[in-house]
Write an enzyme that holds these catalytic residues in place. Structure first.
Site, short mmCIF file in Angstrom:
data_model
loop_
_atom_site.label_atom_id
_atom_site.label_comp_id
_atom_site.label_asym_id
_atom_site.label_seq_id
_atom_site.Cartn_x
_atom_site.Cartn_y
_atom_site.Cartn_z
N SER A 1 0.85 -1.03 0.05
CA SER A 1 -0.01 0.16 0.17
C SER A 1 0.89 1.37 0.02
O SER A 1 1.64 1.38 -0.87
CB SER A 1 -0.93 -0.01 1.23
OG SER A 1 -2.04 1.02 0.74
N GLU B 1 -1.92 -2.25 -8.28
CA GLU B 1 -3.10 -2.36 -7.73
C GLU B 1 -3.52 -1.10 -6.91
O GLU B 1 -2.80 -0.10 -7.03
CB GLU B 1 -3.11 -3.42 -6.66
CG GLU B 1 -1.81 -3.32 -5.43
CD GLU B 1 -2.37 -2.38 -4.30
OE1 GLU B 1 -3.63 -2.29 -4.10
OE2 GLU B 1 -1.50 -1.82 -3.69
N HIS C 1 -5.13 -5.13 -1.72
CA HIS C 1 -6.05 -4.76 -0.66
C HIS C 1 -7.04 -5.80 -0.60
O HIS C 1 -7.93 -5.54 0.30
CB HIS C 1 -6.66 -3.38 -0.87
CG HIS C 1 -5.56 -2.24 -0.51
ND1 HIS C 1 -4.79 -1.92 -1.44
CD2 HIS C 1 -5.24 -1.42 0.66
CE1 HIS C 1 -3.78 -0.92 -0.89
NE2 HIS C 1 -4.25 -0.55 0.33
#
Length: 327
Positions: free
Chosen positions: A111, A228, A296
């Site tokens: 992330s 992503e 995620h």
């Protein structure tokens, strides 16, 4: 430059380059620590890892201190980030990259940690890892795949194939560990067929884009982009963020694209994704695979930023293989 593989008995230091350990529950911290202990690791924590301000983080100075201390401590063999967030890129100008280059070791997280892992790779050549946070190991159910690929990538020398997980989940597991909903995995979706080999860079797309135009963005030559995003990025945002990468000098040297599975809240399904990819003529010659286990949703992979991957993308069968690390 590859760090030494982790082995049983090694010390893993937990640091908080973005959000603080203070936002996790006591149970989640204890459970994650136990999982890592059961894998054979000794877990220690950075000096400022629990400090938590109005941004659910801590000062740049405290985060830099813990990062440098973890890399320079000879007892520490691996570094795990607590969790993601929004402000890892604040650290980049203050990092002593020479010390990191002189003390190479495993750094793993995902992330917002995209900014840190790609910057360190760009500035030092040290391979970093896009994989679970410390907090990820606090998941009590459905984490077997995550642990399996953490070990394959960080504890074994052999090359390995990335297979789809049998199931996946998009629930808020950290709010209720007892009630979990798992979905059968249909496997990868191939949007563009082809084969390629290249160097992995990327991670969270909107965070990676924060590095554009800076000294911290890795070179695109012979790269395979692993991309992503979370549910805060809808398909309109994803479209323009992807286009921004395509406009970078050197994008014509990218070899392929691997896209992680999206959260349901993002409303990005394969029909939308196919329209987005097909609308970009610059991608026509590139193999593109979607719904891979990173990002995620859970479970997730661990992949090396700076490591080599071979992609075989065909409509009836698709495979990804992380090549054996070079000495």
């Amino acid at each position: 430059m590859f760090p030494d593989k982790l082995k049983k008995g090694d010390e893993i230091r937990v640091i908080a380059p973005a959000r603080s350990l203070g936002i996790l529950s006591k149970h989640q911290i204890e459970y994650a620590t136990k999982v890592l202990n059961d894998m054979g690791f000794k877990v220690t924590f950075g000096k400022h890892v629990k400090t938590c301000d109005e941004f659910f983080s801590s000062s740049i100075e405290s985060r830099i201190y813990d990062l440098h201390d973890a890399f320079c401590d000879g007892n520490v063999k691996g570094i795990l980030t607590v969790i993601g967030g929004f402000n890892s890129n604040q650290l980049l100008k203050y990092i002593d990259y020479g010390s990191i280059r002189d003390n190479p070791k495993v750094l793993c997280g995902y992330s917002d940690i995209t900014a840190l892992s790609n910057a360190i790779y760009a500035k030092t050549g040290l391979v970093t890892y896009y994989g679970p946070h410390f907090s990820t190991f606090g998941m009590e159910k459905g984490n077997e795949y995550t642990i399996e690929y953490f070990k394959k990538c960080l504890m074994n020398e052999e090359e390995f194939e990335i297979l789809p997980s049998e199931t996946w989940s998009d629930d808020e597991w950290y709010l209720n560990q007892d009630y979990r909903h798992f979905i059968d995995n249909d496997g990868y979706t191939v949007i563009h067929e082809g084969e390629c080999e290249g160097t992995i860079i990327g991670g969270n797309l909107c965070t990676l884009n924060l590095l554009q135009g800076t000294e911290f963005f890795p070179g695109l030559k012979d790269s395979v982009l692993f991309l992503e995003d979370d549910y805060l990025t809808n398909y309109v945002e994803w479209d323009r963020n992807l286009q921004s990468i395509i406009h970078l000098p050197g994008f014509d040297q990218v070899k392929g694209i691997v896209i992680g599975r999206f959260q349901n809240k993002s409303a990005i399904n394969m029909d939308i994704m196919r329209k987005i990819i097909d609308s970009k003529k610059e991608l026509d010659a590139l193999p593109v695979i979607c719904n891979v286990n990173f990002g995620h949703v859970s479970p997730i992979l661990t992949v090396p930023i700076g490591g080599k991957v071979f992609i075989n993308a065909h409509s009836k069968e698709a495979s990804l293989k992380i090549e054996k690390r070079m000495a």
